[in-house]
Design an enzyme around this catalytic site. Structure first.
Site, PDB file in Angstrom:
ATOM      1  N   LYS A 119      18.124 -32.799   6.546  1.00  0.00           N
ATOM      2  CA  LYS A 119      17.490 -31.482   6.379  1.00  0.00           C
ATOM      3  C   LYS A 119      18.268 -30.637   5.384  1.00  0.00           C
ATOM      4  O   LYS A 119      17.677 -29.836   4.655  1.00  0.00           O
ATOM      5  CB  LYS A 119      17.329 -30.775   7.725  1.00  0.00           C
ATOM      6  CG  LYS A 119      16.300 -31.481   8.608  1.00  0.00           C
ATOM      7  CD  LYS A 119      15.504 -30.574   9.521  1.00  0.00           C
ATOM      8  CE  LYS A 119      14.354 -31.375  10.120  1.00  0.00           C
ATOM      9  NZ  LYS A 119      13.717 -30.774  11.275  1.00  0.00           N
ATOM     10  N   LYS A 201      10.003 -42.060   8.811  1.00  0.00           N
ATOM     11  CA  LYS A 201       9.296 -41.667  10.035  1.00  0.00           C
ATOM     12  C   LYS A 201       8.095 -40.778   9.694  1.00  0.00           C
ATOM     13  O   LYS A 201       8.138 -40.030   8.708  1.00  0.00           O
ATOM     14  CB  LYS A 201      10.250 -40.965  11.012  1.00  0.00           C
ATOM     15  CG  LYS A 201      10.357 -39.474  10.881  1.00  0.00           C
ATOM     16  CD  LYS A 201      10.964 -38.810  12.143  1.00  0.00           C
ATOM     17  CE  LYS A 201      10.829 -37.291  12.017  1.00  0.00           C
ATOM     18  NZ  LYS A 201      11.221 -36.506  13.140  1.00  0.00           N
ATOM     19  N   LYS A 204       5.851 -34.170  10.436  1.00  0.00           N
ATOM     20  CA  LYS A 204       4.918 -33.049  10.275  1.00  0.00           C
ATOM     21  C   LYS A 204       4.922 -32.531   8.851  1.00  0.00           C
ATOM     22  O   LYS A 204       3.969 -31.940   8.394  1.00  0.00           O
ATOM     23  CB  LYS A 204       5.415 -31.871  11.124  1.00  0.00           C
ATOM     24  CG  LYS A 204       5.261 -32.023  12.590  1.00  0.00           C
ATOM     25  CD  LYS A 204       6.044 -30.880  13.225  1.00  0.00           C
ATOM     26  CE  LYS A 204       6.015 -30.955  14.711  1.00  0.00           C
ATOM     27  NZ  LYS A 204       7.097 -30.201  15.329  1.00  0.00           N
TER      28      LYS A 204
END
Ligand code: ATP
Ligand code: LTN
Length: 343
Positions: A119, A201, A204
């Site tokens: 992130k 993965k 969203k």
């Protein structure tokens, strides 16, 4: 007499962030297990809005997403009569315990967290201290309630290990205080991959819409996304994550959506072409998501009911969290104010 058994039900806690709609990955990796576990666990499920703040959010959008995520929990089958459903920021003890636990967490431990590293790379302009200490807040969420089991996707395993380490460290210093939580990571749906880049993965926040199936996608959109899913040119159906990640992902999704194992998926599809695998996987997913979408559309318009559920949930959670806060503060040597210490 049966009530004695009820009292010893293991405690389950889990949460999801109100950062946009949930994906099929969230459902197969986490929420579907929450729904099953509420039957024989003392269950708490939380909209972790404080965690969402580690990425910049629009206030109006965040407020809306907290409520709609709670509606989605219920639409998936979380029953507020069986489970405590609440919003993290409604229970101040989460942030409070996170501070205390941060003094039992080493910088080096947090620096090793792969989600932080990912992130931080994706949000270079805002690598805030909250993003770094995110796993400490997650440990607080879990440890506050004496949680035994935490149903999450594979990506959260490292955070769970940190929560265990911090709990053990605290217990070693001050005596048994926290339950040591076990991750509950299913075999089948714990690692749903991106349909366009099946080594990543399903997220969203993936760039391509085709990459992720959202829980509220309609049947047509779901079919289209699976038909366009990236596979390979080997024309052979096998469970080979490194050689054929796209095909393996579809087998995995079909298995998780129909409650079958990888062996059963292989037996079912091995003599078929990719087209059939894609269409049947889409159909299995549509069968699950259609009723969820229908219930969501009803629930999400009844905001007064949702608020009722969340207020009742917060009241229950606050009461339980308070007991743990008092115990922890006492152990550490923070003087307990009489108003707080009701025991
Ligand atoms: P983002 O994708 O934006 O990083 P997220 O979806 O991982 O966010 P949450 O909403 O907090 O974040 O996740 C809720 C639960 O869904 C967690 O238990 C997480 O492990 C699980 N989960 C998320 N993505 C997947 C996936 N692709 N496969 C299986 N489980 C997943
Ligand atoms: N970190 C998780 C969300 C989360 C969570 C939790 C999951 C926050 N607190 C406690 C289980 C238990 C995520 O990013 N998916």
């Amino acid at each position: 007499m049966g009530s004695r058994e009820e009292k010893v039900r293991p405690i389950v806690f889990s949460g999801a962030q109100p950062t946009g709609q949930l994906t099929l990955g969230n459902y197969l990796g986490a929420l579907s297990h929450w729904v099953a576990m509420q039957e024989d666990h003392d269950a708490l499920f939380c909209v972790v809005d404080l965690h969402a703040l580690t990425i910049r959010q629009e206030p109006e959008v965040l407020r809306e997403q907290v409520l709609s995520l709670a509606a989605l929990f219920l639409a998936c089958g979380i029953d507020p009569e069986k489970s405590t459903v609440f919003v993290q920021s409604h229970v101040p003890a989460h942030a409070e315990l996170a501070w205390l636990l941060s003094t039992f967490t080493q910088m080096g431990e947090l620096e090793r967290m792969t989600q932080f590293k990912d992130k931080a790379l994706r949000h270079r302009q805002n690598v805030n201290a909250g993003l770094f200490t995110y796993p400490v807040l997650m440990a607080a969420d879990i440890l506050l309630y004496g949680t035994h089991r935490v149903p999450v996707g594979e990506d959260q395993k490292q955070h769970l290990e940190l929560a265990r380490d911090v709990a053990l460290r605290f217990n070693n210093l001050y005596g048994p205080t926290f339950e040591i939580p076990e991750p509950f990571i299913s075999k089948g749906g714990a690692r749903v991959k991106d349909l366009q880049e099946p080594t990543k993965k399903m997220s969203k926040t993936a760039e391509s819409e085709l990459a992720r199936v959202m829980l509220l996608d309609d049947a047509q959109a779901i079919m289209k996304k699976f038909k366009k899913a990236v596979t390979d040119s080997l024309a052979h159906i096998a469970d080979d994550e490194s050689g054929q990640p796209g095909v393996t992902n579809l087998l995995n999704i079909w298995g998780a959506a129909t409650g079958r194992s990888m062996e059963e998926a292989l037996a079912h599809f091995s003599h078929n072409q990719y087209g059939k695998l894609k269409v049947e996987t889409a159909e299995a997913v549509i069968a699950i998501l259609e009723p969820i979408g229908r219930r969501y559309r009803e629930l999400n318009t009844d905001r007064s009911y949702l608020w009722e559920v969340l207020q009742a949930g917060a009241a229950k959670a606050r009461e339980r969290a308070e007991g743990m806060m008092v115990r922890v503060m006492d152990r550490i040597g923070l003087p307990l104010e009489r108003q707080r210490f009701r025991g």
